[in-house]
Each structure stands twice: as C-alpha cells, then as structure tokens.
Motif scaffolding. Sequence first.
Motif, short mmCIF file in Angstrom:
data_model
loop_
_atom_site.label_atom_id
_atom_site.label_comp_id
_atom_site.label_asym_id
_atom_site.label_seq_id
_atom_site.Cartn_x
_atom_site.Cartn_y
_atom_site.Cartn_z
N THR A 1 0.86 -1.19 0.00
CA THR A 1 0.00 0.00 0.00
C THR A 1 0.89 1.23 0.00
O THR A 1 1.44 1.63 1.03
N PHE A 2 1.02 1.83 -1.14
CA PHE A 2 1.99 2.90 -1.38
C PHE A 2 1.81 4.06 -0.41
O PHE A 2 2.79 4.56 0.15
N SER A 3 0.60 4.46 -0.18
CA SER A 3 0.36 5.66 0.63
C SER A 3 0.67 5.47 2.12
O SER A 3 0.68 6.43 2.87
N ASN A 4 0.94 4.25 2.52
CA ASN A 4 1.28 4.00 3.92
C ASN A 4 2.74 4.29 4.26
O ASN A 4 3.10 4.27 5.44
N TYR A 5 3.55 4.54 3.24
CA TYR A 5 4.98 4.65 3.46
C TYR A 5 5.56 5.96 2.93
O TYR A 5 5.22 6.40 1.82
N GLY A 6 6.48 6.51 3.73
CA GLY A 6 7.29 7.59 3.22
C GLY A 6 8.27 7.07 2.18
O GLY A 6 8.67 5.90 2.22
N MET A 7 8.63 7.94 1.25
CA MET A 7 9.55 7.58 0.18
C MET A 7 10.66 8.62 0.09
O MET A 7 10.46 9.80 0.44
N ARG B 1 10.81 4.07 3.04
CA ARG B 1 11.22 4.16 4.45
C ARG B 1 10.45 3.15 5.28
O ARG B 1 9.23 3.01 5.15
N SER B 2 11.16 2.49 6.14
CA SER B 2 10.54 1.53 7.05
C SER B 2 9.57 2.24 7.98
O SER B 2 9.82 3.37 8.41
N ILE B 3 8.50 1.56 8.31
CA ILE B 3 7.46 2.15 9.15
C ILE B 3 8.02 2.62 10.50
O ILE B 3 7.61 3.65 11.03
N ASP B 4 8.96 1.86 11.04
CA ASP B 4 9.43 2.13 12.39
C ASP B 4 10.75 2.86 12.45
O ASP B 4 11.40 2.90 13.49
N LEU C 1 20.53 5.75 5.45
CA LEU C 1 20.27 4.62 4.57
C LEU C 1 19.61 3.48 5.33
O LEU C 1 18.79 2.74 4.77
N ASN C 2 19.95 3.35 6.58
CA ASN C 2 19.42 2.24 7.39
C ASN C 2 17.92 2.37 7.67
O ASN C 2 17.32 1.42 8.19
N SER C 3 17.33 3.51 7.38
CA SER C 3 15.91 3.71 7.61
C SER C 3 15.04 3.17 6.47
O SER C 3 13.83 3.21 6.55
#
Length: 124
Positions: free
Chosen positions: A27-33, A98-101, A108-110
């Motif tokens: 779900t694209f809108s759930n994540y920052g890019m 970007r990972s949710i958490d 880069l690790n995010s």
Amino acid sequence: VQLQACGGGLVQAGDSLRLSCAVSGYTFSNYGMAWFRQAPGKERMFIAHISGSGGMTYYAGFVKDRIIISRDNAKNTVYLQINSLGPEDTAVYYCARRSIDKYDMKSLNSYDNWGQGTLVTVSS
C-alpha cells in the motif's frame, strides 16, 4: 515489493529532468519515500523525503530550490524533479521506501526497499 526507477539519461548542463519511481506490492500511501544519489566513487547520499500522504517533504541541505520531490498515490509513483542540472548532479539516483518504524530520514538504514537506480549524466 518492487521499486522501479527510470527517467535518467545524458543531459546538458542547465537542463531539467524528472525521475520517476513506480512501486508495487504494498500500500503505497502507507509509506514515506525518498530519493538518494551516488556519485562515482562516493557514498550514497540523501536528497529528499516525502511523507505517505505527500503533505510533508524534507530536503538535504544542499538541495536549495533546484530539486522537488512529489508523489502521486493514485499512480503508485514518486518523482524527483531536478532543475538547472550541473556536472555535480552526475550520479545514480535511487528511490527507497522508508521503514514504518524508522524515523531518521537521512539514514540509509531507515529504508527497507530500494529501486535499482537510474543513471543521470550531465555534460558541461
């Protein structure tokens, strides 16, 4: 999850370019890019981040007003507009999810998924 970046190429100094990154599998809108770039012989560097809704953006200090990140959630695509290109913009450009958490947008690790990169070469 797939991220497919495109839009790079050989351009002249002063030109503008819009990179695209089409995503699928979540779900694209759930994540920052975000967009990063890696110049020859250098480390991968953060450029810009956009929130899932597109309502918030964050840029690296060097960006100033030349670069704009945007997204179209209906098309599952994130964009990077680069204006007034110069030889210093020559790099492989990567989109990333970007990972949710994770909350450090510059790190880069995010980011847990990356596109394959698209090469931008600017000739002077």
